[in-house]
Design an enzyme around this catalytic site. Structure first.
Site, mmCIF file in Angstrom:
data_model
loop_
_atom_site.group_PDB
_atom_site.id
_atom_site.type_symbol
_atom_site.label_atom_id
_atom_site.label_comp_id
_atom_site.label_asym_id
_atom_site.label_seq_id
_atom_site.Cartn_x
_atom_site.Cartn_y
_atom_site.Cartn_z
ATOM 1 C CE1 TYR A 155 78.411 56.000 53.261
ATOM 2 C CE2 TYR A 155 77.518 57.632 54.767
ATOM 3 C CZ TYR A 155 78.601 57.015 54.180
ATOM 4 O OH TYR A 155 79.872 57.402 54.506
ATOM 5 C CB SER B 266 123.190 42.791 61.409
ATOM 6 O OG SER B 266 123.563 43.218 62.704
ATOM 7 C CB THR C 133 104.504 15.554 56.053
ATOM 8 O OG1 THR C 133 105.100 14.418 56.687
ATOM 9 C CG2 THR C 133 104.202 15.211 54.594
ATOM 10 C CG HIS C 134 103.985 16.255 60.604
ATOM 11 N ND1 HIS C 134 102.917 16.563 61.419
ATOM 12 C CD2 HIS C 134 103.525 15.283 59.763
ATOM 13 C CE1 HIS C 134 101.876 15.807 61.101
ATOM 14 N NE2 HIS C 134 102.210 15.020 60.084
ATOM 15 C CG ASN D 277 74.631 57.977 50.622
ATOM 16 O OD1 ASN D 277 75.514 58.685 51.081
ATOM 17 N ND2 ASN D 277 73.433 57.864 51.177
ATOM 18 C CG ASN E 233 119.626 39.558 59.016
ATOM 19 O OD1 ASN E 233 120.184 38.515 59.340
ATOM 20 N ND2 ASN E 233 119.785 40.693 59.669
ATOM 21 C CD GLN F 34 84.464 59.141 56.165
ATOM 22 O OE1 GLN F 34 83.594 59.777 55.595
ATOM 23 N NE2 GLN F 34 85.248 59.665 57.093
ATOM 24 C CE LYS G 299 122.138 38.107 61.722
ATOM 25 N NZ LYS G 299 121.326 37.025 62.078
ATOM 26 C CB SER H 247 87.133 60.464 54.308
ATOM 27 O OG SER H 247 86.267 61.101 53.385
ATOM 28 C CE LYS I 25 85.877 55.869 51.237
ATOM 29 N NZ LYS I 25 84.593 55.248 51.631
ATOM 30 C CD GLU J 23 113.561 37.799 59.006
ATOM 31 O OE1 GLU J 23 113.580 38.961 59.463
ATOM 32 O OE2 GLU J 23 114.495 37.002 59.158
HETATM 33 N N1 ARG Z 1 83.324 60.115 52.793
HETATM 34 C C1 ARG Z 1 82.151 59.326 52.752
HETATM 35 C C2 ARG Z 1 82.506 57.823 52.724
HETATM 36 O O1 ARG Z 1 83.602 57.517 52.460
HETATM 37 C C3 ARG Z 1 81.361 59.649 51.543
HETATM 38 C C4 ARG Z 1 79.903 59.372 51.666
HETATM 39 C C5 ARG Z 1 79.292 60.303 52.626
HETATM 40 N N2 ARG Z 1 77.863 60.179 52.600
HETATM 41 C C6 ARG Z 1 77.079 60.731 53.522
HETATM 42 N N3 ARG Z 1 75.817 60.545 53.381
HETATM 43 N N4 ARG Z 1 77.581 61.412 54.488
HETATM 44 O O2 ARG Z 1 81.698 56.978 53.010
#
Ligand code: ARG
Length: 473
Positions: free
Chosen positions: A316, A276, A154-155, A109, A284, A321, A282, A22, A324, A289
């Protein structure tokens, strides 16, 4: 580097390392991780888990890493699994095996959520600040158009005349609710999970409250199992950002419509339009948009996290993961979009002659006739029918309501005396709506003054809640 080699006879298969990695997206948590490490280190030294001397070495290495992360000199490698392992590697490279002492008492965790929350506090406040700029742009435009009367819709059909400044300001209220949602988010979520360890708490983190307060949290989470499981804060943040996205999509849609040749109500400044590749004439409304289009992405990000979280066992699980990237994407996209939308609004050239021209079109004053009759104690349902007959008569004869003669009005209904004619005027209609929320010039300018004082309140609230990172980038 991984943080869990000991009990394994081989490393992970290449496909597993690639899947589990990650670091390419969680690297942005690095500044927050250093901050957490610095505070945690202090606590380890205070408990003599790490000696003062070793603590000093680790601290120095952490501060050095912070600078090098900021300048790009230190970064992750292909072999690093995540931001946590990359930083621990950096620490060990700088101060030898003693760098590994930092891992005592904590788990990825609790660490990852601590970093993630600190990141969100920072970035939601930045988004709040950007929203206030957009509201200021709307305020400035509204102030210029307090005397302009337009048709309200409205509408998407002509409804009743309104002060154009009110039409512009309406966007500000939803946006300011978004900012208040960010403050609510902070009040509810600014609690530290650090000290939860893997799930049960840690004897090496006896005072999580102290760590929490040094990190700028309002307190600690009350249950370590919940603390490592909770991603409500991420889902809530995604909802807030999706709602902002929806509000921006409505700004976008309106600017697209109003800048069309058919409407011709506004010119978007050249700096906020694109051309364009084939049609030289044009211009735009691409910013508008994109504002409309990106809302799909914000909603998708929220949906994707909610689906990940559904029915997940507590503590956990690696599924987490997946929390994020949607958040990072929504933050990035909003921080790209908001300045462009603010610029587009601030520089837009509204065309008063065109806007006011159609204010009375579409029989937008028919409600005035019904209200006139209601004030004469004719039941509104009947008054509505009579006003409808006036519209029907005009449509049939190709005239406007204002062109109805005294005789024609009296023939439609004897209560339609001459005074009704004075009300068949857009300015009169607008001025008659004087309550605090309504469209008269006075009401709208008072509301604008309130909006400006809201901005002042929000600005001081943002700076009160912002906590600069200490050893940091
Ligand atoms: N990269 C992991 C995450 O974003 C970190 C936590 C990993 N924890 C574990 N017990 N493997 O969630």
């Amino acid at each position: 580097m991984t943080l869990w080699g000991g009990r394994f006879s081989s490393g992970p298969a290449e496909s597993v390392a690639a899947l589990s990695r990650s670091v390419h997206f969680d690297w942005r948590l690095a500044p927050y991780e250093i901050e957490v490490n610095l505070v945690h280190l202090k606590s380890l030294v205070a408990q003599s888990v790490v000696s003062k001397e070793e603590g000093g070495k680790i601290e120095k290495a952490l501060l050095q890493l912070a600078t090098e992360i900021g300048s790009g000199k230190f970064t992750y490698t292909k072999a690093d699994e995540d931001v946590h392992s990359a930083i621990e590697r950096g620490l060990i490279e700088k101060c030898g095996p003693v760098g590994g002492a930092i891992r005592a008492g904590r788990s990825r965790n609790d660490l990852v959520i601590t970093d993630f929350k600190l990141y969100l506090v920072d970035h939601l406040l930045e988004i709040a600040a950007q929203i206030t700029s957009l509201v200021q742009a709307f305020n400035a435009q509204a102030e210029r158009h307090l005397d302009l009367i337009a048709s309200g819709f409205t509408h998407t059909q002509h409804a009743q005349p309104i002060t154009f400044a009110q039409e512009l300001s309406k966007h500000s209220h939803g946006l300011l609710r978004d900012v208040d949602r960010i403050f609510d988010w902070l009040d509810r979520n600014n609690f530290s999970p650090f000290g939860a360890g893997a799930l049960a708490g840690s004897s090496l983190v006896p005072k999580p409250e102290k760590i929490a307060s040094e990190l700028g949290f309002a307190g600690v989470m009350p249950n370590s199992i919940d603390a490592v499981s909770d991603r409500d804060f991420a889902a809530e943040a995604l909802f807030i950002m999706a709602m902002i996205g929806v509000h921006l999509s409505k700004v976008g849609e309106e600017f697209i419509l109003w800048s069309s040749t058919e409407f011709g109500w506004l010119e978007i400044d050249d700096a906020y339009t694109t051309g364009s590749s084939i049609m030289p004439q044009k211009k735009n409304a691409d910013v508008a948009e994109l504002a409309r289009g990106k809302s799909g992405r914000f909603i998708g990000n929220l949906t994707s996290l909610l689906v990940v979280l559904k029915a997940m066992p507590f503590a956990y699980n690696r599924d987490l993961q997946e929390d994020k990237e949607p958040v990072f994407d929504s933050v990035d996209q909003l921080l790209l979009l908001l300045p462009a939308v603010s610029g587009m609004v601030a520089t837009a050239n509204f065309l008063p002659a065109k806007i006011s021209k159609t204010a009375a079109d579409g029989f937008s004053l028919a409600t005035e006739i019904a209200d006139f009759l209601a004030k004469k104690q004719i039941p509104f349902a009947t008054a509505h029918e009579i006003a409808g007959e006036c519209v029907k008569f005009c449509e049939k004869n190709g005239i406007t309501l204002q062109q109805l003669t005294t005789v024609q009005l009296l023939t439609i209904h004897p209560s339609l005396t001459d005074e009704v004619k004075e009300l068949l005027d857009v300015k009169g209609a607008v001025d008659s709506r004087r309550s605090s929320m309504a469209t008269s010039k006075n009401s709208v300018s008072t509301a604008l003054i309130q909006l400006k004082s809201e901005i002042t309140r929000i600005e001081s609230e943002i700076s009160r809640r912002r906590k600069p990172l200490s050893g940091m980038i």
